[in-house]
Write a protein that holds these residues in place. Sequence first.
Motif, PDB file in Angstrom:
ATOM      1  N   LEU A  30       0.828  -1.209   0.000  1.00 20.94           N
ATOM      2  CA  LEU A  30       0.000   0.000   0.000  1.00 20.94           C
ATOM      3  C   LEU A  30       0.863   1.261   0.000  1.00 20.94           C
ATOM      4  CD1 LEU A  30      -2.786   1.297   0.077  1.00 20.94           C
ATOM      5  CD2 LEU A  30      -2.749   1.039   2.565  1.00 20.94           C
ATOM      6  N   GLU A  31       1.918   1.267   0.794  1.00 23.64           N
ATOM      7  CA  GLU A  31       2.808   2.431   0.844  1.00 23.64           C
ATOM      8  C   GLU A  31       3.493   2.661  -0.503  1.00 23.64           C
ATOM      9  OE1 GLU A  31       6.849   3.570   3.226  1.00 23.64           O
ATOM     10  OE2 GLU A  31       5.183   2.764   4.401  1.00 23.64           O
ATOM     11  N   TYR A  32       3.953   1.579  -1.118  1.00 25.19           N
ATOM     12  CA  TYR A  32       4.599   1.678  -2.433  1.00 25.19           C
ATOM     13  C   TYR A  32       3.619   2.205  -3.478  1.00 25.19           C
ATOM     14  CZ  TYR A  32       6.810   0.120  -6.765  1.00 25.19           C
ATOM     15  OH  TYR A  32       7.343   0.065  -8.019  1.00 25.19           O
ATOM     16  N   TRP A  33       2.415   1.646  -3.494  1.00 27.08           N
ATOM     17  CA  TRP A  33       1.395   2.060  -4.466  1.00 27.08           C
ATOM     18  C   TRP A  33       1.019   3.527  -4.270  1.00 27.08           C
ATOM     19  CZ3 TRP A  33      -3.512   3.913  -3.603  1.00 27.08           C
ATOM     20  CH2 TRP A  33      -4.310   4.052  -4.726  1.00 27.08           C
ATOM     21  N   ALA A  34       0.789   3.911  -3.015  1.00 25.53           N
ATOM     22  CA  ALA A  34       0.369   5.286  -2.729  1.00 25.53           C
ATOM     23  C   ALA A  34       1.447   6.294  -3.109  1.00 25.53           C
ATOM     24  CB  ALA A  34       0.013   5.435  -1.247  1.00 25.53           C
ATOM     25  N   SER A  35       2.701   5.946  -2.884  1.00 24.72           N
ATOM     26  CA  SER A  35       3.786   6.876  -3.205  1.00 24.72           C
ATOM     27  C   SER A  35       3.951   7.086  -4.702  1.00 24.72           C
ATOM     28  CB  SER A  35       5.094   6.396  -2.591  1.00 24.72           C
ATOM     29  OG  SER A  35       5.501   5.185  -3.186  1.00 24.72           O
ATOM     30  N   LEU A  36       3.447   6.156  -5.521  1.00 20.74           N
ATOM     31  CA  LEU A  36       3.551   6.276  -6.977  1.00 20.74           C
ATOM     32  C   LEU A  36       2.432   7.098  -7.601  1.00 20.74           C
ATOM     33  CD1 LEU A  36       4.560   2.659  -8.040  1.00 20.74           C
ATOM     34  CD2 LEU A  36       6.037   4.653  -7.814  1.00 20.74           C
ATOM     35  N   GLN A  37       1.401   7.406  -6.841  1.00 24.56           N
ATOM     36  CA  GLN A  37       0.245   8.106  -7.401  1.00 24.56           C
ATOM     37  C   GLN A  37       0.560   9.578  -7.653  1.00 24.56           C
ATOM     38  OE1 GLN A  37      -2.215   6.102  -8.413  1.00 24.56           O
ATOM     39  NE2 GLN A  37      -0.840   4.589  -7.516  1.00 24.56           N
ATOM     40  N   GLU A  38      -0.079  10.106  -8.689  1.00 26.41           N
ATOM     41  CA  GLU A  38       0.137  11.502  -9.074  1.00 26.41           C
ATOM     42  C   GLU A  38      -0.360  12.446  -7.986  1.00 26.41           C
ATOM     43  OE1 GLU A  38      -1.134  14.467 -12.699  1.00 26.41           O
ATOM     44  OE2 GLU A  38      -1.168  12.311 -13.030  1.00 26.41           O
ATOM     45  N   GLY A  39       0.436  13.450  -7.682  1.00 26.52           N
ATOM     46  CA  GLY A  39       0.065  14.443  -6.691  1.00 26.52           C
ATOM     47  C   GLY A  39       0.481  14.108  -5.275  1.00 26.52           C
TER      48      GLY A  39
END
Length: 92
Positions: A30-39
């Motif tokens: 979840l942390e990896y995915w969230a850090s890749l999101q735009e903004g």
Amino acid sequence: MKCKIKYQTQRYCRIEIIQKAMTCEQADILEYWASLQEGVKSAVVHERTRCLIVEFNQRDALPAFLKLLSTFRYDKVSTRERNAIHSGREIN
């Protein structure tokens, strides 16, 4: 994914993930995915409290992020991406 906003300012948000328990692997994904999101400027997950803490670059990034988070599933993250995740959460 079900979630609940616990605290929110213009560029910061604390989101509780609604699930019984969170493993270290799920927290890393979840942390990896969230850090890749735009903004998203930074993202941190606390597996014990099941909270995702996100700091945004822009003020209006939260609604778009919540829309993406609502469709997030742990099994959607590919094996190649999982291998790229290096975390110090699990020891031994």
